[in-house]
Design a protein around this motif. Structure first.
Motif, PDB file in Angstrom:
ATOM      1  N   GLU A 150     -33.189  75.167  56.706  1.00 22.58           N
ATOM      2  CA  GLU A 150     -33.901  75.834  57.727  1.00 22.58           C
ATOM      3  C   GLU A 150     -34.688  74.739  58.575  1.00 22.58           C
ATOM      4  OE1 GLU A 150     -36.726  79.716  58.645  1.00 22.58           O
ATOM      5  OE2 GLU A 150     -36.202  79.041  56.391  1.00 22.58           O
ATOM      6  N   TYR A 151     -34.997  75.069  59.810  1.00 20.43           N
ATOM      7  CA  TYR A 151     -35.380  73.985  60.789  1.00 20.43           C
ATOM      8  C   TYR A 151     -35.932  74.680  61.887  1.00 20.43           C
ATOM      9  CZ  TYR A 151     -35.390  70.708  64.715  1.00 20.43           C
ATOM     10  OH  TYR A 151     -36.029  70.147  66.005  1.00 20.43           O
ATOM     11  N   GLY A 152     -37.124  74.468  62.151  1.00 19.32           N
ATOM     12  CA  GLY A 152     -37.714  74.940  63.330  1.00 19.32           C
ATOM     13  C   GLY A 152     -39.310  74.854  63.606  1.00 19.32           C
ATOM     14  N   ASP A 153     -40.004  75.409  64.418  1.00 17.94           N
ATOM     15  CA  ASP A 153     -41.136  75.355  64.605  1.00 17.94           C
ATOM     16  C   ASP A 153     -41.952  75.439  63.250  1.00 17.94           C
ATOM     17  OD1 ASP A 153     -43.716  75.643  66.394  1.00 17.94           O
ATOM     18  OD2 ASP A 153     -44.118  77.192  65.058  1.00 17.94           O
ATOM     19  N   THR A 154     -43.034  74.709  62.797  1.00 13.43           N
ATOM     20  CA  THR A 154     -43.729  74.623  61.676  1.00 13.43           C
ATOM     21  C   THR A 154     -44.361  76.138  61.497  1.00 13.43           C
ATOM     22  OG1 THR A 154     -44.088  72.233  61.438  1.00 13.43           O
ATOM     23  CG2 THR A 154     -45.365  73.795  60.039  1.00 13.43           C
ATOM     24  N   ASP A 155     -45.236  76.542  62.556  1.00 15.28           N
ATOM     25  CA  ASP A 155     -45.973  77.721  62.386  1.00 15.28           C
ATOM     26  C   ASP A 155     -45.064  79.047  62.383  1.00 15.28           C
ATOM     27  OD1 ASP A 155     -48.449  76.524  62.452  1.00 15.28           O
ATOM     28  OD2 ASP A 155     -48.484  76.672  64.622  1.00 15.28           O
ATOM     29  N   ALA A 156     -43.942  79.118  63.052  1.00 16.41           N
ATOM     30  CA  ALA A 156     -43.015  80.012  62.763  1.00 16.41           C
ATOM     31  C   ALA A 156     -42.164  80.119  61.535  1.00 16.41           C
ATOM     32  CB  ALA A 156     -42.143  79.995  63.898  1.00 16.41           C
ATOM     33  N   VAL A 157     -41.965  79.027  60.980  1.00 16.70           N
ATOM     34  CA  VAL A 157     -41.195  78.888  59.598  1.00 16.70           C
ATOM     35  C   VAL A 157     -42.085  79.285  58.313  1.00 16.70           C
ATOM     36  CG1 VAL A 157     -40.105  77.362  57.931  1.00 16.70           C
ATOM     37  CG2 VAL A 157     -39.535  77.179  60.503  1.00 16.70           C
ATOM     38  N   PHE A 158     -43.258  78.767  58.619  1.00 19.37           N
ATOM     39  CA  PHE A 158     -44.305  79.169  57.337  1.00 19.37           C
ATOM     40  C   PHE A 158     -44.795  80.853  57.407  1.00 19.37           C
ATOM     41  CE2 PHE A 158     -46.275  75.180  55.479  1.00 19.37           C
ATOM     42  CZ  PHE A 158     -44.965  74.572  55.705  1.00 19.37           C
ATOM     43  N   ALA A 159     -45.034  81.048  58.886  1.00 17.90           N
ATOM     44  CA  ALA A 159     -45.299  82.548  58.902  1.00 17.90           C
ATOM     45  C   ALA A 159     -44.150  83.592  58.550  1.00 17.90           C
ATOM     46  CB  ALA A 159     -45.528  82.942  60.379  1.00 17.90           C
ATOM     47  N   LYS A 160     -42.891  83.365  58.575  1.00 17.94           N
ATOM     48  CA  LYS A 160     -41.801  84.111  58.174  1.00 17.94           C
ATOM     49  C   LYS A 160     -40.499  83.257  58.125  1.00 17.94           C
ATOM     50  CE  LYS A 160     -39.183  88.412  59.516  1.00 17.94           C
ATOM     51  NZ  LYS A 160     -39.402  88.964  58.292  1.00 17.94           N
ATOM     52  N   PRO A 161     -40.343  82.685  56.593  1.00 17.24           N
ATOM     53  CA  PRO A 161     -39.258  81.781  56.507  1.00 17.24           C
ATOM     54  C   PRO A 161     -37.965  82.758  56.504  1.00 17.24           C
ATOM     55  CG  PRO A 161     -40.513  82.367  54.490  1.00 17.24           C
ATOM     56  CD  PRO A 161     -41.257  82.732  55.435  1.00 17.24           C
ATOM     57  N   PHE A 162     -36.900  82.334  57.082  1.00 18.25           N
ATOM     58  CA  PHE A 162     -35.432  83.180  57.038  1.00 18.25           C
ATOM     59  C   PHE A 162     -34.614  82.621  55.902  1.00 18.25           C
ATOM     60  CE2 PHE A 162     -35.783  83.384  62.033  1.00 18.25           C
ATOM     61  CZ  PHE A 162     -36.663  84.325  61.901  1.00 18.25           C
ATOM     62  N   HIS A 163     -34.891  81.570  55.304  1.00 20.44           N
ATOM     63  CA  HIS A 163     -34.059  81.118  54.185  1.00 20.44           C
ATOM     64  C   HIS A 163     -34.654  81.173  52.695  1.00 20.44           C
ATOM     65  CE1 HIS A 163     -31.405  78.811  51.741  1.00 20.44           C
ATOM     66  NE2 HIS A 163     -30.480  78.815  52.770  1.00 20.44           N
ATOM     67  N   PRO A 164     -34.214  81.791  51.842  1.00 16.80           N
ATOM     68  CA  PRO A 164     -34.874  81.907  50.478  1.00 16.80           C
ATOM     69  C   PRO A 164     -35.409  80.698  49.888  1.00 16.80           C
ATOM     70  CG  PRO A 164     -32.493  83.064  50.572  1.00 16.80           C
ATOM     71  CD  PRO A 164     -32.675  82.355  51.721  1.00 16.80           C
TER      72      PRO A 164
END
Length: 319
Positions: A231-245
């Motif tokens: 997974e790769y993306g904006d830190t706040d968005a990834v931490f708020a809702k991760p898309f990868h298990p």
């Protein structure tokens, strides 16, 4: 234009095993895509063996990539002319402030040597640059004639940071730069890095196991597992809702973020060896959501809501 951009970046290395010392090709990392703007921080996270340090060596020119392309400030690093000057523009801060400084060389010489090799500055100008750089990291210039052993761990890491800064680079790759320090000085060094970034418009690639620091410091996060982008993306968005298990599992293992994670996030088993990467999705043997498809087919990383994700069921998880 991005300061740093990677496209399908990959690196292999060769190991010898068995009585006959047969060679086996091992993928350190593969298929990495990311970019970084000036003045921002890209955090690279994942368990030991995920390819983080191998990526750092490629970004700093210690190793060359075997696949893909890498650009710095719009210039292709495959060009010999660009690679020749890469070490001026990309510098590295190592994890161990005790092992990264030559104990037999005084600090002023440690800092002046890169200037002597890479610039046309005369001796007086080099000394002035060294003194200015020491002040930037919070050390008095008159201490520069001492050997590294005369300094504490936090001061040694400040010297290492000064050595990275002295050539006025555009990008600094920091490989676990505070993990070897006492807790009491970790925050001081971290705040120094943040202040220097604001003052000098530096870009950082920040390698860390500490997700709390990653959340505080980085603009983007790149999650690696056995050398593959999860997974790769904006830190706040990834931490708020991760898309990868796997991202979910890393966050759930951190007390600071555990409360915000929903679902079956318990990871089974140990990290496989790079010599025996499972077929299909490399994470499927430890993933609580894995299906038969995951064991057979490796998911490609694809764009989803402003980030890249390598999971067959990312769309379902994204909602």
């Amino acid at each position: 234009m991005s300061l740093l951009r990677a496209e399908n970046l990959g690196k292999d290395f060769t190991v010898r095993k068995g009585l006959l010392r047969r060679e086996k090709r091992v993928i350190a990392f593969d298929g990495l895509n990311f970019s970084l703007e000036a003045g921002q921080t890209l955090a690279v996270v994942g368990e030991s063996g995920s390819g983080k340090s191998s990526l750092a060596k490629v970004l700093t020119g210690i190793d060359t990539p075997d696949r893909g392309r890498l650009w710095l400030d719009g210039e292709d690093l495959a060009s010999p002319a660009v690679r020749k000057t890469l070490h001026r523009h990309v510098r590295m801060i190592f994890q161990d402030p005790y092992g990264s400084l030559n104990p037999r060389v005084r600090v002023n010489r440690l800092l002046e040597e890169p200037l002597r090799i890479n610039t046309d500055l005369n001796a007086q100008e080099r000394r002035q640059r060294v003194n200015e750089t020491l002040l930037k990291v919070g050390l008095r210039p008159e201490l520069a004639d001492r050997f590294p052993h005369a300094f504490s761990g936090g001061q040694r890491q400040r010297i290492a940071i000064a050595r990275a800064l002295v050539l006025e680079p555009k990008l600094i790759v920091a490989d676990e730069p505070i993990s070897a320090l006492d807790v009491s000085v970790q925050a001081q060094v971290l705040n120094l890095l943040i202040d220097l970034q604001k003052q000098l418009d530096l870009a950082y690639v920040f390698i860390s196991h500490d997700l709390g620091i990653v959340k505080h410091l980085s603009n983007q996060v790149l999650v690696l597992y056995l050398g593959r982008l999860m997974e790769y993306g904006d830190t706040d968005a990834v931490f708020a809702k991760p898309f990868h298990p796997y991202t979910e599992a890393l966050l759930a293992a951190t007390p600071q973020f555990r409360h915000q994670i929903q679902g079956q996030h318990v990871v089974k088993g140990e990290l496989p060896s790079l010599l025996k990467v499972p077929p299909g999705c490399p994470f499927h043997k430890r993933c609580p959501y894995a299906t038969a498809r995951c064991a057979e087919e490796q998911p490609a990383s694809r764009p989803l809501k402003g980030r890249l994700v390598a999971c067959h069921y990312a769309e379902e998880r994204a909602g």
